[in-house]
Scaffold this motif. Structure first.
Motif, PDB file in Angstrom:
ATOM      1  N   GLU A 165      -4.610   9.060   2.605  1.00  0.00           N
ATOM      2  CA  GLU A 165      -3.831   7.902   2.005  1.00  0.00           C
ATOM      3  C   GLU A 165      -2.261   8.294   1.739  1.00  0.00           C
ATOM      4  N   PRO A 520      -7.281   0.344   5.507  1.00  0.00           N
ATOM      5  CA  PRO A 520      -8.115   0.097   4.332  1.00  0.00           C
ATOM      6  C   PRO A 520      -8.955  -0.926   4.372  1.00  0.00           C
ATOM      7  N   GLY A 548      -5.739  -0.374  -0.731  1.00  0.00           N
ATOM      8  CA  GLY A 548      -5.141  -1.152   0.221  1.00  0.00           C
ATOM      9  C   GLY A 548      -4.977  -2.858  -0.278  1.00  0.00           C
ATOM     10  N   ASP A 639       2.894   1.976   6.551  1.00  0.00           N
ATOM     11  CA  ASP A 639       2.232   1.841   5.483  1.00  0.00           C
ATOM     12  C   ASP A 639       2.218   0.376   4.908  1.00  0.00           C
ATOM     13  N   SER A 669      -1.530   0.815   4.386  1.00  0.00           N
ATOM     14  CA  SER A 669      -1.830   0.386   3.017  1.00  0.00           C
ATOM     15  C   SER A 669      -1.829  -1.147   2.722  1.00  0.00           C
ATOM     16  N   ARG A 670      -0.659  -1.588   3.190  1.00  0.00           N
ATOM     17  CA  ARG A 670      -0.553  -3.133   2.649  1.00  0.00           C
ATOM     18  C   ARG A 670      -0.143  -3.947   3.979  1.00  0.00           C
ATOM     19  N   PHE A 705      -3.044  -2.520  -4.406  1.00  0.00           N
ATOM     20  CA  PHE A 705      -2.496  -1.337  -4.168  1.00  0.00           C
ATOM     21  C   PHE A 705      -2.405  -0.140  -5.182  1.00  0.00           C
TER      22      PHE A 705
END
Length: 717
Positions: A165, A520, A548, A639, A669-670, A705
């Motif tokens: 991560e 994620p 996420g 990310d 992540s997002r 997150f």
């Protein structure tokens, strides 16, 4: 064997760093000493090259921890009984007569680090994983698994999760510390095995391929030093992104390129329409080209008669015909067949001259070869690939003859040049012509072969491109990496078996990676919904990660919402990408420039007025923000990703939904999805939700997150 705490491990770290410095100093000394070693010139040159290469390799090792794991073997583990091994990216010597301080991750004993478990400990009593902080690199803690006591963290390992991560900044990094058992089996597959890995986004298929290259070079160093390893990527941006992985693993002698660059024969000045390009990439063109080439071979119409002093040497027309016919039946490359005809005719003349008692020599043989070349040219002419293809595309009659029963009249019309050039030298070749030229070149003479070829994003190769790869791996093995769901070209594969047949490896083992380590859970769930809309059969993905965030926002002002989303992303750590349809990305870039956000576009840093900037007061983002056309997003990861107007991306041609699938799965992540037009029907239903400034309404989905977990200050587990 006593246990060790964090202070002891830090002391061992210092010893490893000192040992590495000694290795570098020793390598430098060997270069100096080697310059004075006596021997023949070639041996001295090779020795000097080897020693300098070794010293350079050691000195250029990238910054990173010297080890990431430890194995303690129990009393009943055979040759490793009671031993302790530290596992790292490269071997670190303990000195003459001493056990290595660090074992290379590719060594056979290191397999236990990746595959041992409580159910199958492989003689390991304890596995230890180390946690590190960066800048500066510091050992922060460790995590133990007592496999002999049934303790196995598996996917619950905090250190593995933290590494997976960790924010993505800069080029792709290796996954050597987090390779999972199913990935390790693929990495360590034998050199003679060809495998095809179907992997959804984030399953690590690219990393598996790169680590497999490093493993094969380590295990079969001499064999692959001669034959070489070739890695083919989808585009140069992708190759730039993965370029740091192999050097980090100690391997630099690997050719990395794209199929287009591999086939390049000169500047491309022409362009094809979609119909012409589709025909040229169709596998049927292989037979059309074969006919066009071998159609130049004709039956002899006269005997061969050549002067030899006072004699006239003769090969009858029928005998000449039999020689040509025999060479054709042997199915050798065109150029080899021609040379065989020439040499066999000379051999006939030689036997007849010697039967008459004539003394021959090399000069006589060369003279006879020159004398019969004209006869051979008349029936088996020497040609270049450019001549064959230019005649085929420029002459309607030639194309009709070569493609009879293969292409339709409409397909012939699509690829015929409207204005043929005067000669092949002035032809305006297109990108699609490269596969035709390479096909003919392969019929003329076999190209250089490689010991192993790794093809990433292989689903996007056309059948003719696959044939080009097959010619270069005819006597070697291949690793095919791809995802049928991410096929975005007009000719993208819908079946791996058919594709593998074109690649020359129909019996390659087909395997699937279904655990997403990069993407994620919230993003995986969205991607799985789209998967049902694509015309391919691939297994659904499950996510390794519970972190996420996914947000979906409808806005009346797409540009303002994009700027707001990027500014929101700049408040988090990591890289940022704005992905949109190629035709609409420009407006978003202009809006971000106007908002004083610095953007990188395909490796080119630009600011509002188009000038290159490194640090300007009032400019946001630095090199963190990248504008990515949806057509070139494949293989990249960021990310935070902002996908603008998914309906437009999905509507760009037959493969538009596949392009959208790629765009939505670039987020580590997002993910923010922004739109003004109605969303595709399979998207989650919208509901009121908090939106970034500039977005009027929207929906939020997925987990909030959180920062990656980190092990600090001591022992865990």
């Amino acid at each position: 064997m006593t246990d060790t705490g964090l202070d002891d491990e830090r002391a061992y770290l210092a010893e490893c760093e000192a040992a590495m410095r000694r290795m570098i100093e020793g390598a430098r000394l060997n270069v100096v000493v080697g310059e004075g070693v006596a021997g023949d010139r070639y041996s001295a040159e090779r020795l000097g090259y080897h020693l300098k290469s070794l010293a350079k390799e050691l000195e250029e090792q990238p910054d990173g921890p010297p080890f990431f794991g430890r194995l303690d073997f129990g009393p009943g583990s055979g040759e490793h009984r009671g031993q302790r091994y530290y596992i790292g990216r490269r071997h670190i010597s303990g000195g003459p007569g001493r056990q290595p301080m660090v074992i290379d991750w590719r060594a056979p004993v290191s397999t236990a680090f990746y595959r041992s478990s409580a159910g199958d400990p492989r003689g390991v009593s304890m596995r230890r994983r180390f946690g590190w902080s960066r800048e500066p690199i510091t050992l922060t803690g460790f995590e133990d698994e007592r496999l002999d006591l049934g303790q196995d963290l598996g996917t619950a390992s905090r250190i593995v999760a933290a590494e997976i991560e960790r924010p993505r900044v800069g080029p792709m990094r290796d996954i050597v510390a987090t390779i999972q058992p199913e990935q390790d089996e693929l990495v360590r597959a034998g050199l003679d095995e060809s495998i095809c890995v179907q992997g959804a986004p984030g399953t690590g298929k690219t990393a598996v391929g790169l680590h497999r290259a490093a493993y094969l070079l380590y295990t079969h160093r001499q064999r692959l030093a001669r034959a070489g390893v070739l890695i083919l990527g989808p585009n140069r941006a992708f190759l730039g992104y993965v370029s740091a992985v192999l050097p980090a693993l100690g391997e630099v002698d690997v050719e990395q390129t794209t199929v287009e660059d591999l086939l390049e024969r000169g500047p491309l000045r022409g362009a094809d329409g979609e119909d012409a390009s589709a025909v040229k990439h169709d596998v049927r063109m292989a037979e059309v080209l074969r006919r066009a080439l071998y159609g130049r071979v004709t039956a002899p119409t006269e005997p061969i008669v050549v002067p030899d002093g006072s004699y006239r040497r003769r090969v009858g027309q029928e005998e000449f015909h039999d020689i040509v016919d025999g060479a054709l039946r042997e199915a050798t490359p065109y150029g080899v067949g021609r040379e065989r005809v020439l040499s066999r005719i000379v051999a006939v003349l030689l036997r007849r001259a010697e039967a008459r008692g004539q003394v021959t020599n090399a000069a006589w043989t060369r003279r006879m070869a020159r004398a019969v070349t004209g006869y051979v040219d008349a029936v088996w002419p020497a040609v270049r690939p450019e001549e064959v293809v230019a005649e085929l595309l420029g002459d309607p009659a030639a194309l009709a003859t070569a493609s009879e029963g293969i292409l339709t009249a409409g397909e012939r019309s699509a690829i015929l040049w409207a204005r043929p050039p005067r000669s092949f030298k002035s032809a305006r070749w297109s990108a699609a012509d490269l596969v035709l030229l390479d096909e003919v070149a392969g019929l003329l003479e076999r190209p250089r072969g490689y010991g192993h070829v790794i093809v990433d994003e292989a689903q996007d190769l056309s059948p003719m491109q696959c044939r080009a790869v097959a010619r270069r791996s005819e006597h070697g093995s291949i690793t095919v990496l791809g995802d049928l769901a991410q096929g975005t070209t007009a000719w993208a594969a819908r079946s791996w078996r058919d594709h593998l047949a074109h690649l020359g490896k129909p019996d390659a083992e087909l395997l699937a990676l279904t655990t997403g380590f990069r993407v994620p859970a919230a993003v995986v769930a969205l991607a799985n919904r789209l998967l049902e809309e694509l015309a391919v059969e691939v297994p659904r993905t499950r996510s390794f990660r519970a972190d996420g965030r996914l947000r979906i926002h409808r806005t009346p002002d797409l540009c303002a919402a994009t700027v707001a989303a990027v500014r929101d992303a700049l408040g988090h750590e990591g890289s940022i990408a704005v992905i949109a349809a190629d035709a609409t990305l420009g407006a978003l870039v202009a809006a971000m420039r106007a908002a004083r956000i610095e953007i990188t576009i395909l490796g080119e840093e630009v600011e509002g007025d188009g000038t290159h900037v490194t640090a300007v007061e009032g400019i946001e983002g630095g090199a963190r923000v990248t504008a990515v056309p949806a057509s070139t997003a494949k293989g990249l990861e960021y990310d935070h990703v902002v996908v603008a107007e998914p309906a437009v991306i999905a509507g760009t041609g037959e493969r538009g939904p596949n392009v959208l699938y790629v765009a939505l799965t670039r987020a580590v992540s997002r993910l923010d999805v922004l739109h003004t037009l109605p969303l595709p029907a399979w998207f989650p239903s919208e509901s009121p939700s908090e939106s970034p400034s500039g977005a009027s309404s929207g929906a939020s989905s997925g987990a909030s997150f959180g920062s990656p977990s980190e092990v600090r200050g001591g022992r865990v587990g």
